[in-house]
Design a protein around this motif. Structure first.
Motif, short mmCIF file in Angstrom:
data_model
loop_
_atom_site.label_atom_id
_atom_site.label_comp_id
_atom_site.label_asym_id
_atom_site.label_seq_id
_atom_site.Cartn_x
_atom_site.Cartn_y
_atom_site.Cartn_z
N SER A 266 0.85 -1.18 0.00
CA SER A 266 0.00 0.00 0.00
C SER A 266 0.89 1.24 0.00
N ASP B 77 -3.39 4.96 -3.32
CA ASP B 77 -3.34 4.20 -4.58
C ASP B 77 -3.77 5.04 -5.77
N ASP B 78 -4.77 5.91 -5.59
CA ASP B 78 -5.30 6.68 -6.72
C ASP B 78 -4.42 7.86 -7.12
N GLU B 79 -3.48 8.24 -6.26
CA GLU B 79 -2.69 9.44 -6.53
C GLU B 79 -1.18 9.20 -6.59
N ASP C 55 0.87 8.01 -8.59
CA ASP C 55 1.56 8.32 -9.84
C ASP C 55 1.09 9.62 -10.48
N THR C 56 0.30 10.40 -9.77
CA THR C 56 -0.21 11.66 -10.32
C THR C 56 0.94 12.66 -10.50
N ARG D 1 5.90 3.94 -2.96
CA ARG D 1 4.92 3.06 -3.60
C ARG D 1 4.74 1.75 -2.84
#
Length: 462
Positions: A302, A354-356, A358-359, A393
């Motif tokens: 996570s 998780d949703d951000e 790699d933003t 990550r």
């Protein structure tokens, strides 16, 4: 070479110098074992470290601990760093809610000196982010939680959100209380967290001793504690520490023990402790060391995203706060710790990211700077001198339902080979506390096999 009591001390190689590896090395050395500590990175501390950015000393992420974290507190004492990472006198968490009309509303989660569970009752009664009915429901759920045994394997198969729903917790209550704490400690929302691990966190922190959940954090860069002071303690204990030294493999030695291949050197060892992440451990394990080594690869990870903002002036008066109704989770003032002379440096810790993760930085800037202005009106008139992010990550293992059966014990099938790391079967989530506890477990098992007496520091702290 033998010790004064005539027992051969043996030679131990510890692979990995995060908190688990450092702890195992210190415990083994303190018991009279000759220790080599090998770390592939150029520093100690694993995933809790610092780096330089211009004149700033930056932590890769905000790390906190609780008063109930007796193992990590031992670590701080052992490296002579406890005074640099003090604990609050009493739990007090400012919580800003901007999700409702009328601007940011401040509430506080805090305790008093009354016995458990009364120590939290007054604070909860005054908590403005929940209705009276929701506050009463929290008390009932807490009593039900207190009756659970976190070590019960059946709890590992249930997600925390399902259990909370069964015990009358509304979506708002989960957001404004259970996830407020749980996301920061478990690195997962209630819907993605094992009930067993959630019960461990909430029972230990909130339902044991009145001061168990008082928050501590480092007032200096983490590298001062986990690298500089830890290296000093290791040197004093006689540990040979090798940095930038990647272990290429371990293999059984004829007659017993192990051969450890270390950057052009082959070391003979009686004991090996693998204190590296699960995938690295899987790659190094000799055949037969675990009954099902593939399970290590099934332990998910996570991420944690950390957003760093430097303003030209002070915009936050408190040392930290948590947020509701905003993508912002927790914000800490790192000005003094970073060495910043003028302005203010804030660090946003975004767990379960998780949703951000790699933003792009530009998109994160466009999202989080306006959110900080909503939460902190003073930020609206301030100039941003620097904005950057750090991304972990694989920050923690994912505490999903079922993870308990995947986490291995410290002992392996191979004599003299032991595992350490927060991802092993400590009973704790992936915290600094869990990492240090795993180091205790590995050292204790190794010393037992070597015929050396061992008393865990946790026994003294109990």
């Amino acid at each position: 070479m033998t010790t004064a009591d005539g027992i051969r001390p043996g030679h131990a190689v510890v692979v990995g110098a995060g908190l688990a590896g450092i702890t195992a090395a210190l415990q083994l050395a303190d018991a009279g074992v000759r220790v080599t500590l090998a770390e592939a990175r150029p520093r100690l501390g694993g995933l809790a470290f610092s780096f330089r950015r211009g004149d700033l000393s930056v932590d890769n992420g905000q790390h906190v601990y609780l008063r109930c974290c007796t193992a990590y507190r031992w670590f701080l004492d052992r490296v002579d760093g406890a005074a640099l990472a003090p604990v609050q006198d009493r739990l007090d968490v400012p919580v800003l809610d901007v999700g409702r009309a009328g601007g940011a509303r401040l509430g506080r989660l805090r305790r008093n000196a009354l016995p458990v569970p009364l120590h939290l009752a007054a604070g909860l009664a005054m908590y403005p982010h929940l209705s009276l009915a929701e506050r009463l429901s929290v008390g009932r759920a807490a009593l039900a939680l207190k009756a659970l045994d976190p070590a019960d394997p059946a709890l590992d198969d249930i997600d925390f959100a399902t259990w909370l729903g069964r015990h009358g917790q509304s979506a708002r209550t989960i957001e404004a209380l259970w996830d407020l704490v749980g996301v920061a400690t478990l690195n997962a929302t209630a819907a993605h967290a094992s009930l067993g691990l959630a019960a461990k966190v909430f029972k230990t922190g909130l339902l044991t001793e009145p001061g168990a959940a008082d928050i501590g954090w480092s007032r200096v860069p983490l590298g001062d504690l986990h690298d500089t002071l830890a290296r000093k303690a290791l040197d004093s204990a006689g540990v040979r520490t090798e940095l930038r030294a990647r272990v290429g493999g371990i293999s059984p030695r004829d007659g017993g023990g192990w051969l450890v291949d270390l950057e052009g050197e082959r070391i003979e060892a009686d004991t090996v402790v693998l204190a590296v992440p699960q995938r690295e451990t899987h790659a190094l394990l000799p055949e037969g060391a675990l009954d099902n080594p593939g399970r290590l690869l099934d332990i998910g990870v996570s991420p944690i995203l950390n957003v760093h903002v430097v303003y030209d002036r002070k915009v936050l008066r408190r040392p930290f706060f948590a947020a509701l109704g905003s993508p912002v989770q927790w914000v800490f003032d790192r000005t003094e710790a970073s060495g910043l002379g003028e302005g203010q440096y804030l660090a946003l810790s975004q767990s379960a990211a998780d949703d951000e993760i790699d933003t792009p930085v530009a998109d994160l800037r466009a999202r989080y700077l306006p959110e900080l202005e909503r939460l902190l009106p003073a930020a609206g008139g301030a100039r941003v001198l620097d904005f950057f992010v750090t991304r972990e990550r694989t920050a923690t293992f994912a505490p999903t339902p079922g993870v308990g059966r995947l986490r291995p014990a410290t002992r392996t099938n191979a004599p003299g080979l032991f595992l350490a790391g927060a991802w092993t079967a400590t009973g704790w989530p992936a915290t600094m506390e869990g990492a240090v506890r795993s180091g205790f477990g590995a050292a204790g098992a190794a010393l037992s096999e070597l015929g050396r007496p061992y008393e865990s520091p946790l026994q003294e702290a109990a």
